[in-house]
Design a protein around this motif. Structure first.
Motif, PDB file in Angstrom:
ATOM      1  N   VAL A 107      47.755  15.512  35.611  1.00  0.00           N
ATOM      2  CA  VAL A 107      47.447  14.110  35.855  1.00  0.00           C
ATOM      3  C   VAL A 107      46.344  13.737  34.876  1.00  0.00           C
ATOM      4  O   VAL A 107      45.186  14.120  35.045  1.00  0.00           O
ATOM      5  CB  VAL A 107      47.003  13.865  37.311  1.00  0.00           C
TER       6      VAL A 107
ATOM      7  N   ARG B 120      55.376  10.598  45.285  1.00  0.00           N
ATOM      8  CA  ARG B 120      55.136   9.248  44.789  1.00  0.00           C
ATOM      9  C   ARG B 120      56.107   8.275  45.451  1.00  0.00           C
ATOM     10  O   ARG B 120      57.295   8.587  45.615  1.00  0.00           O
ATOM     11  CB  ARG B 120      55.300   9.199  43.261  1.00  0.00           C
TER      12      ARG B 120
ATOM     13  N   TYR C 222      47.755   8.205  43.772  1.00  0.00           N
ATOM     14  CA  TYR C 222      48.381   7.305  42.805  1.00  0.00           C
ATOM     15  C   TYR C 222      48.278   5.875  43.327  1.00  0.00           C
ATOM     16  O   TYR C 222      48.506   5.611  44.503  1.00  0.00           O
ATOM     17  CB  TYR C 222      49.856   7.648  42.608  1.00  0.00           C
TER      18      TYR C 222
ATOM     19  N   ASP D  26      45.357   3.714  33.683  1.00  0.00           N
ATOM     20  CA  ASP D  26      44.425   4.482  34.491  1.00  0.00           C
ATOM     21  C   ASP D  26      42.982   4.033  34.245  1.00  0.00           C
ATOM     22  O   ASP D  26      42.572   3.827  33.096  1.00  0.00           O
ATOM     23  CB  ASP D  26      44.559   5.968  34.173  1.00  0.00           C
TER      24      ASP D  26
ATOM     25  N   ASP E 248      44.771   7.937  40.100  1.00  0.00           N
ATOM     26  CA  ASP E 248      45.512   7.641  38.875  1.00  0.00           C
ATOM     27  C   ASP E 248      46.169   6.277  39.035  1.00  0.00           C
ATOM     28  O   ASP E 248      47.111   6.122  39.810  1.00  0.00           O
ATOM     29  CB  ASP E 248      46.563   8.721  38.631  1.00  0.00           C
TER      30      ASP E 248
END
Length: 457
Positions: free
Chosen positions: A219, A240, A281, A314, A322
């Motif tokens: 990541v 995700r 995320y 990001d 992230d």
């Protein structure tokens, strides 16, 4: 290859026992000669390549095999196989960088045939207005922002049917694949999702995608106390979730297609964990395409178009979050070339041919840049003796940068096409890209020239 041909022969022989069935044979081939200059946007290390790509398909399908009758309607089945072969010739390497990134999406890229599709499809499953497909199949979710097999095929099951309210349609799918962005083992990518269509004045579509990614990966931009990685955080698995909304309408001479999505989820780091025990995320993206068709006096119909795309980058200030929007299998390839905004830079909201083809970024952009913003405009004047000219301009910027200017570059594309019906197409393309100051302080120029001939039946 022998197995695939044997299966195709079995499909043909099955016609003798299925008198109501029909046999469909499809084939297509595209040859493209392409020349790229200065793909690293660096006059000291230009990374130029010239080659010829081959892209061939052969499909055999037996359709409308009768199974039974339910409610006065026939339940039928299709069986199909599609073989595909892609490869290059005339290159200094079999598949040189950065095209090796594209080749990694396919089972092979040396012109050896692979099975793109091998499926059975049932129509009016259990007598209801449902259609279910099982096996390796082509699949695109919405406009491809979240998921597209890009001609490689996905293995699993999908079903689509009608709901009894407001002419709604619903579709669900489950696939198992690999994450082509990561090559380490084990590599397993589970994809599951749902799509709901609500027709009205235009069509609203709600899309949901869940990725369960068990490939060891980095990541980028992640950091926390005790993390031994210099350029990010190494994780062993990730979950995700992508939720998207799409709207399409065709109103007179205008066509509008807009899609937006948000990304959530978390990943499990290897070794010492951060205080929250996981990495999160939190990204988003938007894509809008518009097209106007206008009849011009005596000359015919012209087409103007405009596009805007944005993917979040990001934030370096959030060490364990992230914000870069990045689906694993979003649409970005067409054979051994990229497919995106622009013939050369070929940007999506999350990656591009940005000059950085090492393993230090997923996006292909230089270190310090993340996410993309694209604005494009183009015009196609009326055709002259079947010759069609397309002219497009694109401006590329980074959504987030560490410092300095955000402009990645600008690109002009000129394409001359000569289509004959829907079966043969001859085209020549020129792309002129001038790097922005972030991509190259010297603002060097990159070019692409291509000539292609494609046919299908």
């Amino acid at each position: 290859m022998r197995l695939a041909l044997s299966l195709a022969a079995l499909l043909v022989s099955g016609l003798s026992t299925a008198r109501a069935a029909s046999l469909d044979v499809t084939a297509s081939y595209k040859m493209k000669a392409a020349s790229y200059s200065n793909l690293r946007y660096n006059t000291a290390d230009k990374n130029s390549h010239s080659f010829i790509t081959n892209d061939a398909r052969l499909g055999v399908a037996v359709r409308k095999i009768p199974l039974e009758q339910r409610g006065g309607e026939d339940v039928t089945m299709d069986l199909g196989i599609v073989l595909r072969a892609i490869g290059v010739s005339g290159s200094t390497a079999s598949v040189a960088s950065p095209f090796d990134r594209v080749a990694s999406y396919y089972p092979n890229a040396d012109l050896t045939p692979f099975i793109e599709n091998a499926y059975l499809k049932v129509h009016r499953l259990f007598g209801y207005p449902w259609e279910a497909t099982f096996g390796r199949q082509s699949y695109r979710l919405g406009g491809g922002l979240l998921l597209d097999d890009d001609g490689a095929g996905l293995t699993g099951a999908s079903a689509r049917g009608e709901l009894p309210w407001w002419n709604m349609k619903v579709e669900g799918f489950v696939f198992n694949d690999r994450n082509p962005l990561n090559t380490s083992a084990p590599n397993s990518l589970d994809l599951a999702g749902l799509s709901v269509d609500l027709p009205g004045e235009g069509v609203w579509q709600l899309n949901q995608l869940i990725e369960r990614d068990r490939a060891q990966q980095t990541v980028y931009g992640c950091s926390y106390t005790g993390n031994p990685q210099a350029n990010g955080c190494l994780v062993s698995k990730a979950l995700r979730s992508f939720t998207g909304l799409r709207y399409q309408i065709s109103y007179g001479p205008m066509v509008f297609d807009g899609e937006a999505a948000v990304q959530k989820g978390y990943a499990t780091p290897t070794g010492l964990s951060p205080s929250a025990n996981h990495i999160t995320y939190n990204g988003n993206a938007q894509v809008v395409r518009m097209k106007w068709k206008q009849s011009l006096w005596k000359t015919g119909e012209g087409i103007a178009r405009m596009s805007v795309a944005r993917g979040s980058g990001d934030d370096p200030g959030t060490g364990t979050t992230d914000e870069a929007f990045f689906p694993s299998r979003g649409h970005r390839h067409n054979g051994l070339e990229r497919s995106g905004f622009g013939e050369l830079f070929a940007a999506t909201p999350y990656d591009a041919f940005g000059g950085n083809y090492s393993t230090t970024t997923k996006s292909g952009l230089r270190n310090g840049a993340s996410g993309l913003v694209v604005v494009g405009a183009g015009y196609t004047p009326p055709a002259y003796k079947s010759l069609t000219l397309d002219i497009d301009f694109f401006l590329y910027q980074a959504e987030r940068i560490s410092n300095g200017p955000r402009t990645l570059g600008t690109e002009w594309d000129v394409r001359l096409r000569y289509p004959i019906r829907d079966q043969l197409n001859i085209a020549a393309t020129m792309a002129y890209f001038r790097a922005g100051k972030f991509t190259d302080p010297g603002r060097s120029v990159a070019r692409k020239y291509s000539f292609e001939v494609s046919g299908r039946f």
